[in-house]
Scaffold this active site. Sequence first.
Site, mmCIF file in Angstrom:
data_model
loop_
_atom_site.group_PDB
_atom_site.id
_atom_site.type_symbol
_atom_site.label_atom_id
_atom_site.label_comp_id
_atom_site.label_asym_id
_atom_site.label_seq_id
_atom_site.Cartn_x
_atom_site.Cartn_y
_atom_site.Cartn_z
ATOM 1 C CD GLU A 1 -3.182 -6.108 3.853
ATOM 2 O OE1 GLU A 1 -4.068 -5.466 4.396
ATOM 3 O OE2 GLU A 1 -2.011 -5.867 3.975
ATOM 4 C CD GLU B 1 -3.100 -0.941 2.054
ATOM 5 O OE1 GLU B 1 -2.855 -0.217 3.074
ATOM 6 O OE2 GLU B 1 -3.852 -1.893 2.244
HETATM 7 C C1 BGP Z 1 -4.197 -2.749 5.595
HETATM 8 C C2 BGP Z 1 -2.840 -2.826 5.964
HETATM 9 C C3 BGP Z 1 -2.366 -3.576 7.202
HETATM 10 C C4 BGP Z 1 -3.842 -3.700 8.038
HETATM 11 C C5 BGP Z 1 -5.179 -3.770 7.345
HETATM 12 C C6 BGP Z 1 -6.336 -3.558 8.403
HETATM 13 O O1 BGP Z 1 -4.314 -1.093 5.219
HETATM 14 O O2 BGP Z 1 -1.795 -3.183 5.178
HETATM 15 O O3 BGP Z 1 -1.515 -3.460 7.629
HETATM 16 O O4 BGP Z 1 -3.341 -3.001 9.389
HETATM 17 O O5 BGP Z 1 -5.141 -2.566 6.686
HETATM 18 O O6 BGP Z 1 -6.433 -2.166 8.782
HETATM 19 P P1 BGP Z 1 -6.362 -1.846 10.260
HETATM 20 O O7 BGP Z 1 -5.167 -2.381 11.093
HETATM 21 O O8 BGP Z 1 -6.173 -0.090 10.499
HETATM 22 O O9 BGP Z 1 -7.637 -1.957 11.063
#
Ligand code: BGP
Length: 472
Positions: free
Chosen positions: A371, A169
Amino acid sequence: MSDKTYDTLPDDFFFGAAMSGPQTEGMWQAHGKLENMWDLWSNEDIRAFHNRVGSYAGNDMGARYAEDFKILHELGLSSLRTSLQWSRLLDANGKLNREGADFYHRYLAAAKEEGIEVFVNLYHFDMPGYLFRRGGWESREVVEAYAQYARTAFEEFGQEVVHWFTFNEPIVEPEQRYEHGNWYPFVHDYQRARNVQYGISLAHALATGAFRELQAAGVVRPDAKIGLINCFTPPYTREDPTPADLEAVRMTDGIHNRWWLDLVTKGSLPTDVIDTLAERGITLPVRAGDKEILALGKVDWLGFNYYQPTRVQAPAQDTDEFGNPCFAEPYAWPHAVMNESRGWEIYPKGIYDFAMTMTRDYPDLEWFVSENGIGIEEHNATRDEDGCIEDASYRVPFVRDHLRWVARAIAEGAKCRGYHYWGVIDCWSWNNAYKNRYGFVEVNLQDNYNRHLKESADWLRRVASSHVIAEK
Ligand code: BGP
């Protein structure tokens, strides 16, 4: 969805887990690890982190990786994408830190023993603090330091790792740190945000160039592939858009998605976006020779992180309170279904829309869902009489519906090769720390970070083992 339900995935479709080094490893000062941006922020202001849980412990995977690989294997998963930490692999002189490297060799060997292939990402929002102090992604010295770090990683693990990624990202740091000012160092400067985005683009391209060179020299395995992971979320607008709404979509898509997609498929940046930026006084810090560097940026495949759609409309104002140009503002879709814990819309069809856009615009490029997941506030969780977290009522439909859209996209020609669920084992979520839990496996902070399967784990195991997307 259409009448037909798509509920099977191809035999060679892979299932795995996504996590990252800084969110799992912990051991923040072991093996000579240097302070990274998260340690730096945690040390400066621990109150910024939910329940004052800073970066230090991760989810304790650095100590428990053997146990965790066993769990992933037992859940029917075959791969894990995580990241090396730059701050662990190199020392403050930019040289290999042998202790850190040996930790990762042990980690990779233990994964192999359990039949888990580790996909290695090089950067997950975690610059070493000393390089941030030297200017971070706005500094060419740091861009070159990243290229050197990538080269060292390829040299050290080139025979062990097949799937490499330069960045996770890359749009997030420009936005969170330099545009919206949500993350350390809390800047609200659109020009600097684009400078950072440009620096990351050069860093990606230099690393990809080093990968190709080392692969040609036999240092990197011949079957190894390199890619980029981004939240290429397709932007939507209102159903009856004005030309200004469509313009907001073009620029949002341009900055978030096409910027990276052009870089990784054409080795250049989208000229319509650069031109519009210039019309608003935003110019990139281009130097002689950059064109040739960006041309190195083409990849073998992509990772697509998907949680929520982006919905935008024409901005009400031309500039914001900080004097930054506005190209779009959020559009609240009246039919949105929300995950209230995270404040993110749940819209499974977005995964299909992205898939079909890829099939149309980049028909030869393979990709996977790198993801996807749902994080729900821990204090909402109920437990059965054995203490098992009852999460199936929300986690199963979330994943099931996304997977069904993936199955449909594949049936219609999408080159989607696999699915990684974010945080199969609960992990530390930046400044949200352990507020929202994504896992099929609980990490109990009150019980020494011990792991416990949640109710939904059985569903995941059945689906990952059979490739049939079970209703429940
Ligand atoms: C994505 C990231 C992850 C993870 C996920 C969930 O954007 O790549 O690292 O954290 O989001 O988001 P959050 O942890 O902010 O709830």
